[in-house]
Design an enzyme around this catalytic site. Structure first.
Site, PDB file in Angstrom:
ATOM      1  N   SER A 598      13.409 -29.029   6.237  1.00 19.27           N
ATOM      2  CA  SER A 598      11.932 -27.854   5.890  1.00 19.27           C
ATOM      3  C   SER A 598      11.996 -26.846   6.212  1.00 19.27           C
ATOM      4  O   SER A 598      12.945 -25.979   6.946  1.00 19.27           O
ATOM      5  CB  SER A 598      11.136 -28.863   8.015  1.00 19.27           C
ATOM      6  OG  SER A 598       9.490 -27.852   7.443  1.00 19.27           O
ATOM      7  N   TYR A 611       9.334 -31.101  15.905  1.00 19.17           N
ATOM      8  CA  TYR A 611       9.611 -30.770  14.699  1.00 19.17           C
ATOM      9  C   TYR A 611      10.559 -29.212  13.905  1.00 19.17           C
ATOM     10  O   TYR A 611      11.899 -29.632  13.644  1.00 19.17           O
ATOM     11  CB  TYR A 611       8.241 -31.093  13.815  1.00 19.17           C
ATOM     12  CG  TYR A 611       8.160 -30.793  12.534  1.00 19.17           C
ATOM     13  CD1 TYR A 611       8.687 -32.316  12.567  1.00 19.17           C
ATOM     14  CD2 TYR A 611       8.303 -30.144  11.862  1.00 19.17           C
ATOM     15  CE1 TYR A 611       8.878 -32.503  10.466  1.00 19.17           C
ATOM     16  CE2 TYR A 611       8.522 -29.986   9.581  1.00 19.17           C
ATOM     17  CZ  TYR A 611       8.391 -31.768  10.124  1.00 19.17           C
ATOM     18  OH  TYR A 611       9.099 -32.017   9.016  1.00 19.17           O
TER      19      TYR A 611
END
Ligand SMILES: [Zn+2]
Length: 730
Positions: A598, A611
Site C-alpha cells: 500500500s 495497517y
C-alpha cells in the site's frame, strides 16, 4: 435390440421419441449426435462423426436439393450444436469424383487426397461456414441416408486385434464387413462404397485399427443399430474378460489413496519441470481402478510400448506413453525420480529416432519430444497438455486405449498402429495447417496463476484479468464460497474445456476456487497441495489478501487486532512465499510473486498505525523475498491507494465517516456505490492524475508484473495511486 433400455448392458439407450419428433431433420441429427457422444464407450471426446442426407429447397431456385449434413471439422458429438455441422450439395460433392479419377497419382496419402478437403467447400450448400472434415467422403459416398462413424472401445478392440478380420466375422456374422486400416480420405470413401455395393446386406463396416461405421435409411434406426452393434461387440468382449488375470495379472500391489496423493504432491512439480523444458505443460492425474489395474500389471510395459491404435487417440497421446518401472512398496521417491529422468532421456531419444526414420521431405519440423502420457505403478496415469482441457482429453484417450488393450488382449492379441502410419497422422500436413491456423497462444497460456484474495475487490479483478490472458486461475480466499463464486464466473465465461478425465480435483476446468487462511502454514500448504494435484504445479502467485483495522472510538487498536493485521499483511505473504518456494524449486521453472502492499507503507497517517506499519514491513518483505527467491522467481509489490470502487475495505460506515470528515455533501438514502463514487471523486482530486483509481487499474499492474514483460524487474514496489507526491519512494 431396437428400442428398449433393457436391451443394452454396455451402452445407454437414450432416444426419446417425444423429443426427437418435435425437431426438424437437422436438429434430429444434432440430437442423435449428442446422444451418441454422451457415452465414452460409444465414442471419445471429439471423435467420430454422424450424417444425414436431407432434401432441402435451393435458396435461389427453390428446387429440392439433396443435402449432406455431416459433423464438421473440429467438432465434438457430445456438445455439438447445429453450427458444428457442415452442409454440402450431395450431387456436387459426388461429382468431385470425376476430378479425383483423372488425377495421378491418387489413392491414400497422395497429394490429391489432401487437396480434396479444400474442394469440398465448393459443394457447400446455403453458404454454411462450417467446414467439412476429412471424413466427409465416407458419409457422402455411402448411399444410405443416415451414417454413424464411432470410435467404440469394444469395436476398436476388435479392429486393433491381430486377427481383426476373422473376429469381425465371428462377432457380427455377415451383417458387418471389414476394411483394413487406411488413413481417412476420399479413397477410403470409395473403398467403403465398393464394399457396400458388393454386399447390399451389410449394415456397417469395422474399420481396421480405427472404429466402426454403419448406416440405415431411418435416423432412429441408425442410432439403434449403432448401439446394437457396439452392444454385440461389448458382450463378446465381456464374456472373455480375464478379470484379475487381465494384462498378465498384477505385478505391484495397489497403493492407498492417501499415500498415492501424498506422493503425487511431491512428484508432480518435479515432473512438470522435467517435461516442461521446451514449453510449459498443464497436468491431469487419472487414477481410476481400470487405469491402476493396467499400470500395476505385468503386461503394462510391453503394451505401453505398442502405442495406441485409434488415430484420434494417437494425435494426443503421441506414438507411445512413457512407462516407468517402479515399485511403490519397496522403492522411494528419489528412486522414482531417478528412473523418470532416465526414462525421459530415453523417450526423447526414441522420439527423435522415430521422427528421423519416418519423416518425409515435406514433413513439418520435429515437435516437442517429451511424452504427453506417463504411466507409473501405484500412481496411475499423468497426462500433459498445453491447457487443462487438452491434458484431460489426453488422459481420457489413453484411458480409453487401456480399455481397448484389455479387451483386445482378452479376445486376441493387441496391435498398435504401424509406426509409419502413426507418423503420417502425427505429421499430416493437414494437421499442421490446422495448427498453423490456430490463434497465437495468449500471454499467460500454459501458466498456473494462484490469486490469493480472489473472492472480492482487487483479487477478483486480478483473477478476471489473468484469465483473459489464458491463465489457469486458482481463486483462493479466506471465504471458500467467495473463491468458488469467482471461479464459477470464470468457468461460465471461458468454459470447462472438453475431455472426460481427471481424478478428484484433477478433473477441474481452467479455474478452481479454494479456501485458504494465509496466517496458518498448514492451510497454505494444503492450498498448494490441491493446486499441484489439480494442475501439476504453479507459475505465478499474486497475493491481494489484506486487512485494514480501523481504530476504535478512542483512537486505539486492540492488541489482538494489531497482531491480526501483521499476521495477514506480513506473515501471510511470507508463509505463501515460503510454501510456494519449494514448488518453484522442484519445478526449476521461472515464476513470479506479487504481494499487494500500500502507499500507506510510505506515508504515515493518523489513525492507521497498524495497517501502515504492516504495509511498510510488507514493502521490505518484497525486497527480502526478491533476494531469497532469485534467480528463479521475481518478487514485486503492488502498492494501491484508495481504491474505493467495490472495495471490502470501504464498507458503507467507513465511506460515510470519511465523507463527513471531509465535509462532502451526501444523502443517507444514496446507495453505497454512489457514496463510494463521491469519496473516490474526492480522493481523485488529491492525486496528480485527477481520476478515480479503479480495481481494473490495480489488476492491470498485477498482471503485467506476472508476465515476461517485467522479466528484469524484481524487488520493486509499483504504486498505482493516481500519483501521490508524498508517496513517492525514495
Ligand atoms: Zn474416426
Amino acid at each position: 435390440m431396437t428400442g428398449s433400455t433393457s436391451d443394452y448392458l454396455h451402452v445407454n439407450y437414450l432416444w426419446d421419441d417425444t423429443t426427437a419428433d418435435a425437431l426438424d431433420p437437422v436438429e434430429r441429427l444434432r440430437y442423435r449426435s449428442n446422444l451418441l457422444g454422451a457415452d465414452q464407450r460409444i465414442t471419445n471426446t471429439g471423435g467420430g462423426n454422424t450424417s444425414s442426407k436431407i432434401d432441402m429447397p435451393d435458396p435461389i431456385t427453390g428446387e429440392p436439393v439433396e443435402v449432406l449434413w455431416v459433423k464438421g471439422s473440429g467438432g465434438d458429438l457430445r456438445t455439438a450444436t447445429r453450427a458444428n455441422f457442415a452442409s454440402l450439395d450431395l450431387a456436387k460433392l459426388r461429382s468431385l469424383q470425376a476430378l479425383y479419377d483423372r488425377t495421378e497419382p491418387r489413392g491414400a496419402k497422395t497429394p490429391i487426397e489432401d487437396a480434396m478437403v479444400d474442394l469440398y467447400r465448393h459443394a457447400t450448400f446455403n453458404l454454411n461456414p462450417a467446414a467439412g472434415s476429412i471424413d466427409t467422403p465416407l458419409h457422402g459416398l455411402l448411399p444410405a441416408r443416415h451414417v454413424d462413424h464411432m470410435h467404440p472401445t469394444a469395436v476398436i478392440a476388435i479392429a486393433a486385434s491381430r486377427d481383426q478380420e476373422a473376429l469381425t466375422r465371428e462377432v457380427f456374422g455377415g451383417e458387418v464387413g471389414w476394411v483394413p486400416w487406411q488413413r481417412p480420405g476420399f479413397d477410403l470413401g470409395l473403398v467403403m462404397r465398393a464394399e457396400a455395393a458388393k454386399n447390399p446386406k451389410l449394415k456397417g463396416l469395422v474399420m481396421g485399427q480405427h472404429g466402426l461405421i454403419n448406416w440405415a435409411e431411418d435416423d432412429k434406426a441408425c442410432y439403434a443399430l449403432t448401439l446394437a452393434l457396439i452392444e454385440k461387440a461389448a458382450r463378446y468382449v465381456a464374456a472373455r474378460d480375464k478379470g484379475a488375470a487381465a494384462f498378465g495379472g498384477s505385478r505391484y500391489a495397489p497403493m492407498e489413496a492417501q499415500a498415492r496423493e501424498a506422493l503425487l504432491v511431491q512428484l508432480l512439480p518435479r515432473l512438470r519441470g522435467l517435461v516442461s523444458q521446451q514449453q510449459r505443460f498443464i497436468g491431469t492425474v487419472h487414477a481410476t481402478d481400470a487405469v491402476l489395474a493396467f499400470v500395476n500389471s505385468v503386461d503394462a510395459p510391453r503394451l505401453a510400448e505398442l502405442g495406441t491404435s485409434c488415430p484420434d487417440h494417437f494425435l494426443r497421446t503421441k506414438i507411445k506413453p512413457l512407462y516407468v518401472p517402479w515399485d511403490p512398496h519397496t522403492e522411494d521417491l528419489a528412486a522414482l525420480i531417478a528412473r523418470l529422468e532416465a526414462g525421459l532421456v530415453q523417450y526423447r531419444a526414441d522420439y527423435a529416432a522415430y521422427y528421423a526414420a519416418c519423416k518425409r521431405p515435406t514433413s513439418p519440423a520435429m515437435r516437442d519430444p517429451n511424452p504427453t502420457v506417463i504411466l507409473i505403478p501405484g500412481l496411475g496415469l499423468i497426462a500433459w497438455g498445453k491447457t487443462k482441457s487438452e491434458s484431460r482429453v489426453t488422459a481420457e484417450f489413453y484411458s480409453l486405449a487401456i480399455d481397448v488393450m484389455r479387451a483386445s488382449e482378452a479376445i486376441s492379441q493387441y496391435q498398435g498402429l504401424p509406426r509409419q502410419e502413426a507418423f503420417d497422422i502425427e505429421y499430416w500436413l493437414l494437421e499442421e495447417a490446422k495448427l498453423k491456423r490456430m490463434p497465437a497462444e495468449k500471454e499467460l497460456a500454459r501458466n498456473v496463476v494462484v490469486v490469493i484474495g480472489a473472492g472480492s475487490g482487487i483479487g477478483k479483478a486480478v483473477a478476471q484479468r489473468v484469465a483473459r490472458e489464458g491463465a489457469h486461475v486458482v481463486c483462493a480466499d479466506l471465504s471458500v464460497e467467495a473463491a468458488q463464486t469467482t471461479a464459477e464466473e470464470l468457468l461460465a465465461q471461458y468454459g470447462h474445456g472438453i475431455g472426460l478425465a481427471g481424478t478428484g480435483v484433477s478433473g477441474c476446468g481452467p479455474a478452481l476456487g479454494l479456501g485458504v487462511d494465509i496466517t496458518k502454514r498448514e492451510s497454505v500448504r494444503a492450498l498448494f497441495d490441491q493446486v499441484v494435484l489439480a494442475y501439476g504445479g504453479i507459475d505465478n502467485v499474486i497475493v491481494t489478501a489484506g486487512i485494514f483495522v480501523p481504530p476504535d472510538r478512542t483512537g486505539r487498536i486492540p492488541d489482538e487486532r494489531w497482531a491480526l493485521t501483521y499476521a495477514i499483511n506480513v506473515t501471510g505473504g511470507y508463509l505463501v512465499a515460503d510454501e510456494a518456494r519449494a514448488l518453484w524449486q522442484a519445478q526449476g521453472l521461472k515464476g513470479s510473486l506479487v504481494l499487494t502492499t500500500s502507499v500507506n507503507g510510505a506515508v504515515p497517517k493518523p489513525g492507521s498505525l497498524a495497517y501502515d506499519t504492516s504495509k511498510a514491513a510488507a514493502n521490505h518483505l518484497v525486497r527480502e523475498l526478491a533476494i531469497e527467491l532469485a534467480p528463479l522467481v521475481r518478487v514485486n509489490g503492488l502498492a494501491p491507494a484508495t481504491v474505493v470502487e467495490g472495495s471490502s475495505m470501504f464498507p458503507r460506515e467507513r465511506v460515510i465517516s470519511s465523507l463527513t470528515k471531509y465535509a462532502i455533501a451526501f444523502d443517507e438514502t444514496e446507495s453505497t456505490e454512489a457514496l463510494r463514487g463521491k469519496l473516490a471523486g474526492f480522493y481523485a482530486q488529491r492525486t496528480l492524475t485527477k481520476a478515480p483509481i479503479t480495481l481494473a487499474d490495480q489488476a492491470e499492474v498485477a498482471f503485467l508484473l506476472s508476465t515476461g514483460r517485467f522479466s528484469k524487474t524484481t524487488g520493486q514496489i509499483i504504486s498505482v495511486d493516481g500519483g501521490l507526491a508524498e508517496a513517492f519512494l525514495r
